[in-house]
Motif scaffolding. Structure first.
Motif, PDB file in Angstrom:
ATOM      1  N   SER A   1      -8.757  50.402 -22.819  1.00  0.00           N
ATOM      2  CA  SER A   1      -8.918  50.278 -21.370  1.00  0.00           C
ATOM      3  C   SER A   1      -9.676  51.452 -20.790  1.00  0.00           C
TER       4      SER A   1
ATOM      5  N   PRO B   1     -11.042  41.647 -17.810  1.00  0.00           N
ATOM      6  CA  PRO B   1     -10.303  42.809 -18.291  1.00  0.00           C
ATOM      7  C   PRO B   1      -9.144  43.204 -17.382  1.00  0.00           C
TER       8      PRO B   1
ATOM      9  N   ARG C   1      -7.188  41.081 -15.808  1.00  0.00           N
ATOM     10  CA  ARG C   1      -6.096  40.182 -16.203  1.00  0.00           C
ATOM     11  C   ARG C   1      -5.463  40.628 -17.513  1.00  0.00           C
ATOM     12  N   GLN C   2      -6.301  41.124 -18.431  1.00  0.00           N
ATOM     13  CA  GLN C   2      -5.799  41.514 -19.746  1.00  0.00           C
ATOM     14  C   GLN C   2      -4.924  42.761 -19.677  1.00  0.00           C
TER      15      GLN C   2
END
Length: 285
Positions: free
Chosen positions: A90, A114, A116-117
């Protein structure tokens, strides 16, 4: 010469040592080493097939090397994936060649992927607001967030991919041929945006490119891949002082001279505020 791998990891957010990549009997990298300094834009160049993208994929964990050590932001990159690895991923953003957008999602939805992930607890409204902000940050009008990739020009798709790469406020930004296929004006605008984002957000940028104008305009140092390894890292004037045939042909060959004119003069290319550095990024006296 000081060993950069022994320096505090904060000074070198990317350290690669003794990397070996091979596909069957075809060896791409052999004993490749490279350090990237915090806050720099490092250009990565090399002939076709030298493994520039493979090197980037190895650093971000998409390619598992046969041997070697890769340390990113103080963490070892290996074949395992635990919570620490997920958190580490991240902290970087990647713009792949062509943007690599999901064609069935709008630009805004692409940027939200990304989010949401890594942050599933964020509300839909806040996620959409963040996505629209990142679209504007990439230099696109906010309404582009509601368009599909097929509705965009090539340059706009690149910027949309950049917006997604910036979604998580990364420390590292990986750009793979960001100006390929763009006209000179669009390419220059993308270069300017990259430099502005680097300075504003405090990014470290790993930039693969063939574009000589990009190298001269925004790169602090350039790493040259040849002979299955990094053969030199330095400013353009430092590289021009080397007698390696590929380096001389790349920067001083007919296409290089035609494209750059006076910029091919190392004195014109030098940054006046930058002290000389050796191939490992150590400043000279």
């Amino acid at each position: 010469m000081t060993d950069p791998s022994a320096a505090p990891s904060g000074n070198y957010p990317i350290v690669v040592e003794g990397l070996r990549n091979a596909f069957g009997e075809h060896v791409i990298h052999d004993n490749l080493s490279l350090t990237v300094r915090r806050g720099e834009i490092l250009g990565v160049v090399g002939g076709s097939g030298t493994g520039k993208s493979v090197l980037m994929r190895s650093i971000i964990g998409l390619q598992h090397p046969a041997a070697g050590r890769i340390c990113v932001l103080g963490h070892e990159i290996d074949d395992t994936e635990d919570d620490d690895d997920v958190d580490l991923r991240s902290r970087w953003g990647v713009l792949f060649q062509g943007g690599a957008l999901f064609s069935t999602l709008t630009v805004g939805e692409n940027v939200e992927v990304p989010l949401r992930q890594f942050y599933p607890e964020i509300s839909d409204d806040l996620r959409g607001e963040i996505a629209r902000f990142k679209v504007r940050l990439s230099g696109l009008p906010e309404e582009v967030a509601f368009k599909y990739p097929s509705e965009l020009s090539g340059g706009m798709r690149k910027r949309a991919g950049l917006a997604r790469a910036l979604a998580l406020d990364p420390e590292l930004l990986f750009l793979d041929e960001p100006t390929a296929g763009l006209d000179p004006i669009a390419a220059a605008a993308f270069d300017t945006l990259t430099r502005e984002l680097k300075e504003t957000l405090g990014l470290t940028v790993f930039l693969i490119t063939h574009d000589l104008d990009t190298l001269y305009a925004i790169c602090d140092r350039v790493a040259v891949l040849a002979d299955r390894r990094v053969i030199a890292v330095g400013t353009i004037p430092e590289l021009l002082a080397l007698d390696h045939p590929w380096i001389q042909e790349y920067f001083n060959g007919p296409r290089g001279r035609a494209a750059l004119g006076d910029k091919g003069n190392p004195h014109m290319a030098a940054r006046p505020d930058e002290a000389a550095m050796d191939s490992d990024g150590n400043r000279g006296a």
